[in-house]
Design an enzyme around this catalytic site. Structure first.
Site, PDB file in Angstrom:
ATOM      1  N   LEU A  17      36.279  48.612  65.473  1.00  0.00           N
ATOM      2  CA  LEU A  17      35.859  49.932  65.954  1.00  0.00           C
ATOM      3  C   LEU A  17      35.237  50.702  64.791  1.00  0.00           C
ATOM      4  O   LEU A  17      35.919  51.050  63.831  1.00  0.00           O
ATOM      5  CB  LEU A  17      37.068  50.704  66.493  1.00  0.00           C
ATOM      6  CG  LEU A  17      37.925  49.959  67.528  1.00  0.00           C
ATOM      7  CD1 LEU A  17      39.064  50.848  68.004  1.00  0.00           C
ATOM      8  CD2 LEU A  17      37.071  49.491  68.702  1.00  0.00           C
ATOM      9  N   GLY A  71      32.759  55.776  64.926  1.00  0.00           N
ATOM     10  CA  GLY A  71      33.090  57.170  64.626  1.00  0.00           C
ATOM     11  C   GLY A  71      32.199  57.737  63.533  1.00  0.00           C
ATOM     12  O   GLY A  71      31.658  57.003  62.698  1.00  0.00           O
ATOM     13  N   ARG A 105      35.023  63.707  57.995  1.00  0.00           N
ATOM     14  CA  ARG A 105      35.727  64.177  56.801  1.00  0.00           C
ATOM     15  C   ARG A 105      35.186  63.583  55.502  1.00  0.00           C
ATOM     16  O   ARG A 105      35.487  64.083  54.427  1.00  0.00           O
ATOM     17  CB  ARG A 105      37.232  63.878  56.942  1.00  0.00           C
ATOM     18  CG  ARG A 105      37.921  64.833  57.893  1.00  0.00           C
ATOM     19  CD  ARG A 105      39.308  64.339  58.283  1.00  0.00           C
ATOM     20  NE  ARG A 105      39.252  63.246  59.258  1.00  0.00           N
ATOM     21  CZ  ARG A 105      40.312  62.562  59.677  1.00  0.00           C
ATOM     22  NH1 ARG A 105      41.505  62.838  59.200  1.00  0.00           N
ATOM     23  NH2 ARG A 105      40.187  61.595  60.571  1.00  0.00           N
ATOM     24  N   LYS A 127      30.826  56.282  57.638  1.00  0.00           N
ATOM     25  CA  LYS A 127      32.071  56.064  56.892  1.00  0.00           C
ATOM     26  C   LYS A 127      32.303  54.604  56.528  1.00  0.00           C
ATOM     27  O   LYS A 127      32.630  54.292  55.369  1.00  0.00           O
ATOM     28  CB  LYS A 127      33.261  56.589  57.694  1.00  0.00           C
ATOM     29  CG  LYS A 127      34.585  56.292  57.013  1.00  0.00           C
ATOM     30  CD  LYS A 127      35.708  57.146  57.515  1.00  0.00           C
ATOM     31  CE  LYS A 127      36.201  56.711  58.872  1.00  0.00           C
ATOM     32  NZ  LYS A 127      37.409  57.481  59.245  1.00  0.00           N
ATOM     33  N   GLN A 175      28.130  52.076  71.188  1.00  0.00           N
ATOM     34  CA  GLN A 175      28.871  53.060  71.988  1.00  0.00           C
ATOM     35  C   GLN A 175      28.052  54.354  71.910  1.00  0.00           C
ATOM     36  O   GLN A 175      28.012  54.995  70.869  1.00  0.00           O
ATOM     37  CB  GLN A 175      30.279  53.260  71.397  1.00  0.00           C
ATOM     38  CG  GLN A 175      31.147  54.213  72.197  1.00  0.00           C
ATOM     39  CD  GLN A 175      32.405  54.640  71.439  1.00  0.00           C
ATOM     40  OE1 GLN A 175      32.448  54.627  70.210  1.00  0.00           O
ATOM     41  NE2 GLN A 175      33.418  55.055  72.174  1.00  0.00           N
ATOM     42  N   GLY A 183      36.187  58.105  72.216  1.00  0.00           N
ATOM     43  CA  GLY A 183      37.538  57.729  71.809  1.00  0.00           C
ATOM     44  C   GLY A 183      37.665  56.244  71.518  1.00  0.00           C
ATOM     45  O   GLY A 183      36.816  55.436  71.909  1.00  0.00           O
ATOM     46  N   GLY A 243      49.240  58.143  64.403  1.00  0.00           N
ATOM     47  CA  GLY A 243      49.972  57.920  65.642  1.00  0.00           C
ATOM     48  C   GLY A 243      51.376  57.413  65.327  1.00  0.00           C
ATOM     49  O   GLY A 243      51.565  56.604  64.425  1.00  0.00           O
ATOM     50  N   LYS A 252      14.944  40.180  29.608  1.00  0.00           N
ATOM     51  CA  LYS A 252      14.681  40.058  31.040  1.00  0.00           C
ATOM     52  C   LYS A 252      13.989  38.734  31.281  1.00  0.00           C
ATOM     53  O   LYS A 252      13.033  38.416  30.580  1.00  0.00           O
ATOM     54  CB  LYS A 252      13.777  41.197  31.516  1.00  0.00           C
ATOM     55  CG  LYS A 252      13.539  41.184  33.005  1.00  0.00           C
ATOM     56  CD  LYS A 252      12.141  41.607  33.408  1.00  0.00           C
ATOM     57  CE  LYS A 252      11.095  40.624  32.988  1.00  0.00           C
ATOM     58  NZ  LYS A 252       9.753  40.917  33.514  1.00  0.00           N
ATOM     59  N   ALA A 286      14.131  41.600  13.544  1.00  0.00           N
ATOM     60  CA  ALA A 286      14.411  42.912  14.138  1.00  0.00           C
ATOM     61  C   ALA A 286      13.143  43.545  14.683  1.00  0.00           C
ATOM     62  O   ALA A 286      12.067  43.395  14.122  1.00  0.00           O
ATOM     63  CB  ALA A 286      15.025  43.832  13.090  1.00  0.00           C
TER      64      ALA A 286
END
Ligand code: UD1
Ligand code: CA
Length: 505
Positions: free
Chosen positions: A23, A26, A30, A37, A90, A95, A157, A368, A397
């Site tokens: 799921l 959402g 927050r 998220k 969805q 929910g 929950g 590189k 150098a």
């Protein structure tokens, strides 16, 4: 680009499910983020990637991910990390129960056991999921919920059990009585259910709760009332089930995940000098007797072999560090650091750098797409781009491999045991033969044959007395005058030679 989560590696007797539903529709309000998220990352993977990786050993034939908020981004990410998974849209976030219902409707042929899991549970482990599925199977259950005993159940929950300890209902905090709020056993947001049973019960769910949503958690009570076999299984480690709803929780989950990775490494014999400042992605690895000094980050597919020493203050992304190599205060991407090779301090290895055994890329060097041959050295202050350097060569150098003409990149080849004088510009494409030298300060635009000395710089001219005439009265003029007086003294006469190809080591 994110790497794929490992695919199923099923062994006989291991718990399995027919389907996995994640799921992930959402908004994640927050997080206060324009990124959905489940795409926030920790330990080198998105939250969604962690959930899919934990579920992978269950060998589901079908994996469906419910997307909604930020769905284009989530779908694109899913295609990268789990191309076999199905994204199910969805349209409205009505929910978690509605989300699961939509997912199951998209895979009508799926039957047998299905794992349904929140997408924001990045610390879930394959072990915990295996234990959940095994318990579900052993109990002959049609709906089993994963739970955990936590210190602070706020926002989660609660698991309501009857006097015999059997689960009776999951009650969301907003809908809970004071008595129920005191319960510290919480719903992890991870469920195993019989697909057919779940379809049936979800179709009958209402929205009469504080949020007016269709809660997946409301599936349990009607099944219990109807006498169906159900179960609630506690996770061994309550950390496994922690969700992640805002940036503070993300930081906490990241720390927990990192602690787990470092614990595993230390148990396997890796020295981690300072676990607080060492960060290792779940996809990176190190062998016994590797040493990680403070401020080290091992990212992506990085591997560190036995006896190698990394850090302090070093980041390695997608690098291979071979046995006995040393990387000190450097930033390295997509590079191979060969056995006993040394890098740093303060160097930058960009993708395609390949350092052979015993070679050296010293201080303030950028490389590189460059091969540095066995025992060759680039000790200081150089740029080495698009190069092949043979064995035993020394690059003085401040040498620059001038690889870019403004349009195209060109390659430079340096032979075995060549000696490149300090401050040489190697204007590619150019080849320096085996055992050849270049004079310090040369701008080399054509090939130097084996054993030759390439000199390409203006001859020196000294303008005698210039300072006395043009800068009279300065400290330089006074110092020059004093030197002339000393030189005129009868005991001081003589001269010294210059040397063409002076190097630094
Ligand atoms: C949920 C559980 C809660 C549990 C907690 C564990 C419900 C009603 N509650 O609460 O019992 O303790 O997880 O972390 O499930 N989602 C959708 N579509 C929607 C709504 C949600 O895909 O319409 C997804 C979210 O992206 C998320 C998951 O479902 O991954 C759970 O939703 P979220 O709003 O985070 O529920 P919590 O309040 O955390
Ligand atoms: Ca949540």
């Amino acid at each position: 680009m994110a790497s794929q989560v490992p695919s199923a590696s099923r062994t006989a007797g291991q718990p399995a499910v027919a389907g996995v539903v994640v799921l992930a529709a959402g908004q994640g309000t927050r997080m206060r983020s324009s990124t959905p998220k489940v795409l926030h990352t920790l330990g080198g993977r998105s939250m969604l990637g962690h959930v899919l990786a934990a579920a992978a050993p269950l060998s589901a034939g079908t994996t469906a991910v419910v997307v909604g908020a930020g769905r284009e981004q989530v779908e694109a990410h899913l295609a990268e990390i789990a191309p076999g998974a199905l994204a199910v849209v969805q349209e409205q976030q009505l929910g978690s129960g509605h989300a699961a219902e939509v997912a199951l409707a998209a895979v009508p042929d799926l039957d047998g056991s299905v794992l349904v899991v929140n997408g924001d549970a990045p610390l879930l482990t394959a072990r915990t999921l295996a234990a959940l599925v095994a318990a579900h199977d052993a109990a002959g259950s049609v709906f089993t919920v994963l739970t955990a005993e936590v210190e602070d159940p706020t926002g989660l929950g609660r698991i309501v059990r009857d006097e015999r300890g059997a689960p009776r209902a999951i009650v969301e905090e907003r809908d809970a009585t004071d008595e129920q709020r005191a319960i510290r056993e919480v719903n992890a947001g991870v469920y195993v259910a019989n697909a057919g049973t779940l379809r049936r019960v979800l179709a009958g769910l209402g929205t009469s709760n504080a949020q007016g949503e269709q809660y997946l958690t409301d599936a349990l009570a009607p099944l219990v009332e109807g006498g169906a076999p159900t179960a609630a299984v506690r996770a061994d480690d309550p950390d496994d089930v922690l969700g992640c709803n805002d940036r503070r929780e993300l930081a906490e989950r990241r720390r927990t995940l990192n602690d787990r990775v470092l614990d595993d490494l230390m148990r396997a014999g890796v020295t981690v000098v300072d676990p607080q400042t060492t960060w290792v992605d779940v996809t990176a690895s190190a062998e016994a007797d590797a040493v990680l000094h403070p401020g080290t980050q091992l990212l992506g597919a990085t591997t560190v072999a036995a006896g190698a020493v990394v850090g302090p203050d070093t980041t390695l992304a997608d690098c291979v560090v071979e046995a006995g190599a040393t990387v000190l205060r450097s930033h390295c991407l997509g590079s191979v650091i060969g056995p006993e090779a040394t890098v740093g301090p303060f160097s930058y290895l960009r993708p395609g750098s390949r350092l052979a055994r015993g070679s050296k890329v010293g201080a303030f060097v950028e490389t590189k797409n460059a091969e540095v041959g066995e025992g060759s050295k680039v000790p200081h202050l150089s740029y080495v781009g698009d190069a092949t350097i043979g064995r035993g060569a020394n690059i003085g150098a401040a040498t620059v491999f001038v690889n870019y003409d403004g349009v195209d990149k060109h390659r430079t080849t340096i032979g075995d045991h060549a000696r490149i004088g300090s401050d040489t510009m190697l204007v590619a494409p150019v080849t320096i033969g085996d055992g050849a030298y270049t004079a310090a300060g040369s701008v080399i635009t054509s090939d130097v044959p084996p054993g030759a000395m390439g000199v390409a710089r203006g001859p020196q001219r000294n303008v005698a007395g210039w300072v006395r005439r043009r800068r009279p009265g300065t400290p330089a003029a006074e110092a020059a005058a004093a030197a002339e007086r000393r030189a005129d003294a009868p005991e001081n006469t003589g001269a010294h030679d210059d040397d063409e190809g002076q190097q630094t080591r």
